[in-house]
Design an enzyme around this catalytic site. Structure first.
Site, PDB file in Angstrom:
ATOM      1  N   ASP A  55       0.964  -1.130  -0.095  1.00 52.20           N
ATOM      2  CA  ASP A  55      -0.052   0.026   0.025  1.00 52.20           C
ATOM      3  C   ASP A  55       0.915   1.298  -0.089  1.00 52.20           C
ATOM      4  OD1 ASP A  55      -2.236  -1.612   0.452  1.00 52.20           O
ATOM      5  OD2 ASP A  55      -2.617  -1.134   2.257  1.00 52.20           O
ATOM      6  N   MET A  56       0.283   2.303  -0.558  1.00 47.73           N
ATOM      7  CA  MET A  56       1.143   3.577  -0.492  1.00 47.73           C
ATOM      8  C   MET A  56       1.397   3.949   0.712  1.00 47.73           C
ATOM      9  SD  MET A  56      -0.247   7.382  -1.829  1.00 47.73           S
ATOM     10  CE  MET A  56       0.509   8.754  -1.362  1.00 47.73           C
TER      11      MET A  56
END
Length: 545
Positions: free
Chosen positions: A393-394
């Site tokens: 995930d970012m």
């Protein structure tokens, strides 16, 4: 204007925000928090309606938690106040005195929707009456009995022919030539009898089908008329259900969604609040929405916690409603990776391991292209293939495996697919866990109305399992290791936050918990087999939480 509420608290020292709230990612302004607190105080003490939010364990009624919204506004006298709204219906009604009304009330007695709904209900009653008619049911039973009897008798005749054939075959071995003609004639007669029997039952079956068709034709005709009326009503509803913006421009659901809006579109708190404000010449200043009640079974929703507007239903509507209103910057359009560097923690001629900072995309996004992929492509210009073997995930920091050729990428991805790669994550949870370790098994799928959020879904979700163990307990937090068995989107974040999981979100989880300086989730360790040497490699890079 009964829905305009003046602040009870002293707000003279609070500066107004320079821009309106970006509804899909925000920290609520102080005025929005105060308006929300006053609404929450009302909900805790009100006696105006009865609704089971799941906060009272004594109630046996259906539990329905609810999203509420507040909109801080200025009236024509430049007086500051706020509006309240709820999503959907509250206590089986669209109207409550202190809350703004729905944009279009389908429940209003004299509305075209109620009139057409009455006609549709008449069709339902006619169809139900026909489907329960004694003669119709008898026709169904007669057809089924005829089918069964036909099958029995034809099957019996075929068995008779089969047995007769075997007997005649034995007789032919010992009978003289002149007697064979009788056997052939016997065989022909049995075949003729089967043909006549088949024709007989086809005739009776067709008669039974025709008798039933008298009723099914009427029923199907009524259903088709109902379908056409329902489709017309739906399109009329989409055309009448229209939203205002500050320019007093109306745009219907049908126009906004090109004729096919999702169920419940326009029923959220945000569109109700803004429509009422524009209809009554109120200037929107700031907005916030919060969840009230027990968390639903699928989504992660915490009592009293603020949440952004949903993307699937609200984003297209609010794009029209907030036209030309200066808003806070869209964080999704900002490159959060700017000024951050990737750390290469392991490398050879075949692959590399990158330590990704938090708030750094793994692959290019819709609005931001800067990513691990983009940086690695520059770092290894001669590398081929997709490069990035797996994603984080970012908001998650930690180890990402990079393949320098298509062949190496294929080998490493195969290891992931076969679950031969072992990963360990470090996470700081916003609360104290009672148990020391365990397994979370909650299937996940994307929330179609609110991408990219994930929800727990036992009907359509993909299997998702996570092992966990406690490392350390602090004042109000727990440091844990996560060992994901599967690799679903947001798996660790949902498994941590969901009430059927650990019910304790990761610190800084802005989707499923509460925003902080960062998401305290780090991919700390990875173990895999080197595609060339076949050696097992374990690479670990810690993080301080």
């Amino acid at each position: 204007m009964t829905h305009f509420i003046v602040f009870k608290q002293n707000i003279s020292g609070i500066a107004l925000p320079e821009k309106f709230t970006f509804p899909f990612y925000y920290e609520p302004h102080e005025l929005s928090v105060m308006a929300a607190n006053e609404l929450q105080n009302y909900l805790e003490t009100q006696t105006d309606f009865e609704h089971n939010f799941g906060l009272d364990n004594d109630s046996d009624r259906l539990v329905i938690g609810k999203m509420f919204g507040v909109l801080v506004v200025l009236n024509n006298e430049v007086k500051l106040g706020y509006l309240w709204a709820f999503s959907g219906k509250l206590a089986e009604s669209n109207h409550h005195p202190l809350f703004v009304p729905t944009v279009f009330d389908m429940l209003e007695e004299n509305s075209f929707f109620k009139r057409e709904e009455t006609i549709l209900n008449q069709y339902n009653q006619k169809i139900e009456k026909l489907e329960n008619d004694a003669e119709y049911l008898a026709a169904i039973q007669h057809l089924e009995q005829t089918k069964q009897q036909a099958e029995r008798e034809i099957r019996a005749q075929k068995e008779t022919i089969k047995i007769g054939k075997k007997i005649r075959a034995e007789k032919r071995k010992s009978l003289p030539e002149e007697a064979l003609e009788l056997l052939n004639k016997e065989s022909q007669e049995e075949g003729i009898l089967l043909k006549k029997m088949t024709q007989y039952w086809q005739h009776h079956l067709q008669a039974a089908i025709n008798s039933l068709a008298i009723y099914t034709h009427k029923i199907n005709q009524l259903k088709e008329e109902r379908r056409q009326k329902s489709a017309t009503l739906q399109q009329q509803l989409f055309a009448e259900y229209a939203f205002l913006n500050q320019h007093q421009e109306l745009k219907s659901l049908g126009e906004i969604f090109n004729g096919n809006p999702p169920a419940g579109a326009g029923e959220c708190a945000a569109p109700k609040l803004l429509h009422y404000a524009f209809h009554n010449n109120l200037k929107p200043i700031a907005m916030a929405e919060f969840w009230w009640g027990q968390s639903p079974k699928s989504e992660v929703r915490k009592h009293k916690q603020f949440y952004p507007a949903c993307t699937g239903k609200c984003e297209p509507i609010l794009a029209h409603m907030l036209k030309d209103i200066p808003m806070d910057d869209n964080p999704f359009a900002v490159n959060a990776a700017e000024g951050k560097e990737l750390e290469v923690v392991f490398e050879d001629e075949y692959l590399a391991l990158i330590n990704k900072p938090a708030e750094f995309l793994s692959v290019p996004g819709k609005q931001v292209t800067d990513s691990v992929f983009a940086r690695v492509k520059k770092l290894y210009p001669n590398a081929s293939g997709p490069l990035v073997v797996h994603r984080l995930d970012m908001s998650t920091s930690g180890l990402i495996l990079i393949a320098k050729s298509s062949e190496i990428h294929k080998n490493l991805q195969s290891q992931f697919i076969k679950r031969k790669v072992k990963k360990r994550y470090l996470a700081l949870l916003d609360g104290l866990l009672k148990e020391d370790k365990g397994v979370i098994d909650l299937p996940l799928r994307v929330d179609l109305d609110n991408r990219p959020n994930q929800i727990v879904c036992y009907d359509h979700g993909k299997p998702a399992q996570t092992h966990w163990e406690v490392i350390e307990r602090r004042a109000h937090q727990t440091l844990v290791y996560f060992y994901p068995i599967t690799g679903r989107t947001h798996q660790l974040r949902v498994h941590a936050a969901h009430n059927l999981g650990l019910n304790t979100p990761i610190v800084g989880d802005d989707l499923y918990g509460t925003k902080a300086n960062r998401l305290h989730l780090h991919a700390e360790s990875i173990t895999f087999n080197h595609p060339i040497s076949k050696d097992s490699l374990t690479i670990t890079v810690g993080a301080k939480f």
